[in-house]
Scaffold this motif. Structure first.
Motif, PDB file in Angstrom:
ATOM      1  N   MET A   1      64.452  20.538  75.091  1.00 60.70           N
ATOM      2  CA  MET A   1      63.989  20.363  76.464  1.00 60.70           C
ATOM      3  C   MET A   1      63.305  19.007  76.639  1.00 60.70           C
ATOM      4  O   MET A   1      63.523  18.303  77.615  1.00 60.70           O
ATOM      5  CB  MET A   1      63.036  21.494  76.859  1.00 60.70           C
ATOM      6  N   PHE A   2      62.464  18.644  75.655  1.00 63.10           N
ATOM      7  CA  PHE A   2      61.742  17.386  75.749  1.00 63.10           C
ATOM      8  C   PHE A   2      62.184  16.442  74.645  1.00 63.10           C
ATOM      9  O   PHE A   2      62.204  16.814  73.468  1.00 63.10           O
ATOM     10  CB  PHE A   2      60.226  17.605  75.639  1.00 63.10           C
ATOM     11  N   THR A   3      62.539  15.222  75.029  1.00 60.54           N
ATOM     12  CA  THR A   3      62.878  14.186  74.049  1.00 60.54           C
ATOM     13  C   THR A   3      61.579  13.664  73.415  1.00 60.54           C
ATOM     14  O   THR A   3      60.475  13.961  73.869  1.00 60.54           O
ATOM     15  CB  THR A   3      63.606  13.027  74.733  1.00 60.54           C
ATOM     16  N   SER A   4      61.720  12.856  72.379  1.00 56.27           N
ATOM     17  CA  SER A   4      60.532  12.274  71.740  1.00 56.27           C
ATOM     18  C   SER A   4      59.709  11.447  72.728  1.00 56.27           C
ATOM     19  O   SER A   4      58.466  11.553  72.748  1.00 56.27           O
ATOM     20  CB  SER A   4      60.941  11.428  70.538  1.00 56.27           C
ATOM     21  N   PRO A   5      60.328  10.586  73.564  1.00 55.56           N
ATOM     22  CA  PRO A   5      59.530   9.864  74.566  1.00 55.56           C
ATOM     23  C   PRO A   5      58.775  10.806  75.508  1.00 55.56           C
ATOM     24  O   PRO A   5      57.615  10.552  75.859  1.00 55.56           O
ATOM     25  CB  PRO A   5      60.566   9.030  75.318  1.00 55.56           C
ATOM     26  N   ALA A   6      59.435  11.917  75.895  1.00 57.15           N
ATOM     27  CA  ALA A   6      58.778  12.861  76.802  1.00 57.15           C
ATOM     28  C   ALA A   6      57.598  13.535  76.117  1.00 57.15           C
ATOM     29  O   ALA A   6      56.554  13.785  76.737  1.00 57.15           O
ATOM     30  CB  ALA A   6      59.783  13.901  77.286  1.00 57.15           C
ATOM     31  N   ARG A   7      57.731  13.823  74.826  1.00 56.07           N
ATOM     32  CA  ARG A   7      56.609  14.423  74.087  1.00 56.07           C
ATOM     33  C   ARG A   7      55.438  13.442  74.010  1.00 56.07           C
ATOM     34  O   ARG A   7      54.269  13.845  74.108  1.00 56.07           O
ATOM     35  CB  ARG A   7      57.061  14.842  72.688  1.00 56.07           C
ATOM     36  N   ARG A   8      55.749  12.162  73.823  1.00 55.25           N
ATOM     37  CA  ARG A   8      54.677  11.165  73.809  1.00 55.25           C
ATOM     38  C   ARG A   8      53.983  11.111  75.169  1.00 55.25           C
ATOM     39  O   ARG A   8      52.767  10.934  75.263  1.00 55.25           O
ATOM     40  CB  ARG A   8      55.235   9.788  73.442  1.00 55.25           C
ATOM     41  N   ALA A   9      54.780  11.275  76.224  1.00 57.09           N
ATOM     42  CA  ALA A   9      54.199  11.291  77.569  1.00 57.09           C
ATOM     43  C   ALA A   9      53.270  12.489  77.753  1.00 57.09           C
ATOM     44  O   ALA A   9      52.210  12.378  78.379  1.00 57.09           O
ATOM     45  CB  ALA A   9      55.316  11.320  78.609  1.00 57.09           C
ATOM     46  N   LEU A  10      53.651  13.636  77.186  1.00 53.22           N
ATOM     47  CA  LEU A  10      52.800  14.821  77.285  1.00 53.22           C
ATOM     48  C   LEU A  10      51.479  14.608  76.562  1.00 53.22           C
ATOM     49  O   LEU A  10      50.419  15.026  77.040  1.00 53.22           O
ATOM     50  CB  LEU A  10      53.526  16.044  76.712  1.00 53.22           C
ATOM     51  N   ARG A  11      51.526  13.954  75.415  1.00 56.50           N
ATOM     52  CA  ARG A  11      50.288  13.676  74.672  1.00 56.50           C
ATOM     53  C   ARG A  11      49.391  12.719  75.459  1.00 56.50           C
ATOM     54  O   ARG A  11      48.169  12.881  75.498  1.00 56.50           O
ATOM     55  CB  ARG A  11      50.614  13.108  73.293  1.00 56.50           C
ATOM     56  N   LEU A  12      50.017  11.714  76.088  1.00 57.03           N
ATOM     57  CA  LEU A  12      49.237  10.792  76.908  1.00 57.03           C
ATOM     58  C   LEU A  12      48.625  11.519  78.103  1.00 57.03           C
ATOM     59  O   LEU A  12      47.467  11.276  78.469  1.00 57.03           O
ATOM     60  CB  LEU A  12      50.116   9.640  77.389  1.00 57.03           C
ATOM     61  N   ALA A  13      49.394  12.414  78.704  1.00 55.60           N
ATOM     62  CA  ALA A  13      48.913  13.155  79.874  1.00 55.60           C
ATOM     63  C   ALA A  13      47.675  13.986  79.545  1.00 55.60           C
ATOM     64  O   ALA A  13      46.807  14.199  80.403  1.00 55.60           O
ATOM     65  CB  ALA A  13      50.023  14.057  80.420  1.00 55.60           C
ATOM     66  N   GLU A  14      47.574  14.469  78.303  1.00 58.63           N
ATOM     67  CA  GLU A  14      46.397  15.243  77.912  1.00 58.63           C
ATOM     68  C   GLU A  14      45.119  14.422  78.046  1.00 58.63           C
ATOM     69  O   GLU A  14      44.049  14.973  78.290  1.00 58.63           O
ATOM     70  CB  GLU A  14      46.553  15.733  76.469  1.00 58.63           C
ATOM     71  N   GLN A  15      45.217  13.122  77.884  1.00 59.86           N
ATOM     72  CA  GLN A  15      44.049  12.245  77.991  1.00 59.86           C
ATOM     73  C   GLN A  15      43.748  11.863  79.442  1.00 59.86           C
ATOM     74  O   GLN A  15      42.699  11.278  79.722  1.00 59.86           O
ATOM     75  CB  GLN A  15      44.284  10.970  77.171  1.00 59.86           C
ATOM     76  N   GLN A  16      44.673  12.187  80.357  1.00 57.05           N
ATOM     77  CA  GLN A  16      44.539  11.775  81.758  1.00 57.05           C
ATOM     78  C   GLN A  16      44.631  12.971  82.687  1.00 57.05           C
ATOM     79  O   GLN A  16      45.135  12.864  83.807  1.00 57.05           O
ATOM     80  CB  GLN A  16      45.609  10.715  82.096  1.00 57.05           C
ATOM     81  N   VAL A  17      44.135  14.096  82.244  1.00 56.32           N
ATOM     82  CA  VAL A  17      44.047  15.314  83.046  1.00 56.32           C
ATOM     83  C   VAL A  17      45.412  15.728  83.586  1.00 56.32           C
ATOM     84  O   VAL A  17      45.540  16.172  84.729  1.00 56.32           O
ATOM     85  CB  VAL A  17      43.020  15.162  84.195  1.00 56.32           C
ATOM     86  N   GLY A  18      46.463  15.533  82.769  1.00 60.72           N
ATOM     87  CA  GLY A  18      47.791  16.005  83.135  1.00 60.72           C
ATOM     88  C   GLY A  18      48.611  15.074  83.992  1.00 60.72           C
ATOM     89  O   GLY A  18      49.687  15.462  84.457  1.00 60.72           O
ATOM     90  N   VAL A  19      48.150  13.837  84.204  1.00 61.83           N
ATOM     91  CA  VAL A  19      48.853  12.901  85.078  1.00 61.83           C
ATOM     92  C   VAL A  19      49.215  11.640  84.297  1.00 61.83           C
ATOM     93  O   VAL A  19      48.404  11.113  83.533  1.00 61.83           O
ATOM     94  CB  VAL A  19      47.987  12.525  86.301  1.00 61.83           C
ATOM     95  N   VAL A  20      50.452  11.166  84.488  1.00 64.28           N
ATOM     96  CA  VAL A  20      50.877   9.890  83.910  1.00 64.28           C
ATOM     97  C   VAL A  20      51.538   9.069  85.007  1.00 64.28           C
ATOM     98  O   VAL A  20      52.084   9.613  85.972  1.00 64.28           O
ATOM     99  CB  VAL A  20      51.861  10.082  82.732  1.00 64.28           C
TER     100      VAL A  20
END
Length: 314
Positions: A1-20
């Motif tokens: 479902m999620f590619t490696s770039p998308a997983r990195r985006a999810l990790r970044l979103a955790e630091q920004q209250v779910g928003v990228v």
């Protein structure tokens, strides 16, 4: 479902209250097609034109702040009340997320309002004002002075400045330095006056102002710093009309703090028990509503039998 770039985006979103931001997504290798696919599959959703929330749940105010900054561009920062709220200010809030960008940045009129963003150019923008960590925002002292300049009323402006110091987001001296940067503004005088009160040494200045105003308004001059001794010790009353047993206590910013409230109440009660009338005059009241407070002084003196006040009014 999620590619490696998308997983990195999810990790970044955790630091920004779910928003990228879209810029961040593309920088991580997430393609525009992938973004559209996740939105279409209702895993993600758009927030404004430049941000994506990686969930469908409620969007907390912290997430809206990130989205507002992303919406305004790479040099944007939270400003005014929004920056203070992000720093922890309580009890004073803004309905919109205020974001500042430098003069010359591309901002369409009203852009972002539908999402609750207030994005504006300002000549006061400076990269040196940026807080070092967290969401891009102006430092609290800078934000407080600008919030006062942009406030809807003089009362709100004074409240923002005093609350910032009271809640220890910034010290009064820092507000003073920022206030001196103001060159032109209709509220410049008020901001400088309130900050001067906050910086300290304002008790005697406040008393002198009251005495001067009494003289100007035809009110008999009071005695200053009158000593009273009670079971709890010695008190110094700010202004006293002894013949008519009327007392005015001039309150600076420190009188709003918890440690002083109890002492002030005990002192007032002790004086009241001697059949004196005690009025409190906060310095902010002297700045914002002088006529109302002096009308109360006149009423108290008149009720106590002070002659020559029949025609005086606020």
């Amino acid at each position: 479902m999620f590619t490696s770039p998308a997983r990195r985006a999810l990790r970044l979103a955790e630091q920004q209250v779910g928003v990228v931001s879209r810029r961040q997504l593309y920088g991580l290798g997430v393609t525009r097609g992938e973004v559209r696919a996740h939105v279409r599959a209702q895993r993600w959703r758009r927030v404004g034109t430049q941000s994506v929330a990686v969930h469908l749940g409620p969007l907390p105010v912290e997430a809206r702040r990130w989205a507002a900054v992303f919406e305004a561009g790479p040099r944007a920062m939270l400003d005014g009340l929004s920056a203070l709220e992000a720093a922890g200010l309580q009890h004073v809030t803004s309905p919109l997320v205020r974001v500042s960008v430098p003069r010359g940045a591309k901002v369409r009129p009203g852009h972002g309002r539908r999402w609750g963003f207030d994005i504006r150019q300002t000549r006061r923008w400076s990269a040196d004002d940026l807080e070092a960590t967290g969401i891009p925002r102006t430092q609290p002292a800078v934000a407080a002075v600008r919030a006062a300049l942009w406030a809807r009323s003089a009362k709100e402006a004074a409240l923002v400045l005093t609350t910032t110091v009271q809640q220890r987001l910034a010290v009064a001296d820092d507000l003073g330095r920022e206030a001196l940067r103001i060159r032109r503004d209709r509220r410049r005088g008020l901001v400088l006056a309130v900050v001067m009160d906050l910086v300290g040494g304002v008790e005697s200045l406040g008393e002198l102002n009251v005495v001067r105003e009494c003289r100007r308004r035809g009110i008999p001059p009071p005695s200053r710093q009158v000593v009273r001794r009670t079971r709890r010790g010695t008190y110094y009353l700010d202004l006293v009309w002894e013949e008519w047993k009327v007392v005015v206590e001039v309150d600076g910013i420190q009188h709003l703090w918890a440690g002083r409230v109890v002492d002030d109440a005990l002192r007032q009660n002790a004086v009241t028990l001697t059949d004196a009338t005690v009025l409190r005059l906060p310095l902010l009241g002297l700045r914002l509503e002088p006529d109302e407070f002096f009308a109360q002084i006149v009423d108290a003196l008149r009720a106590a039998g002070c002659p020559g006040l029949g025609r005086l009014s606020a």
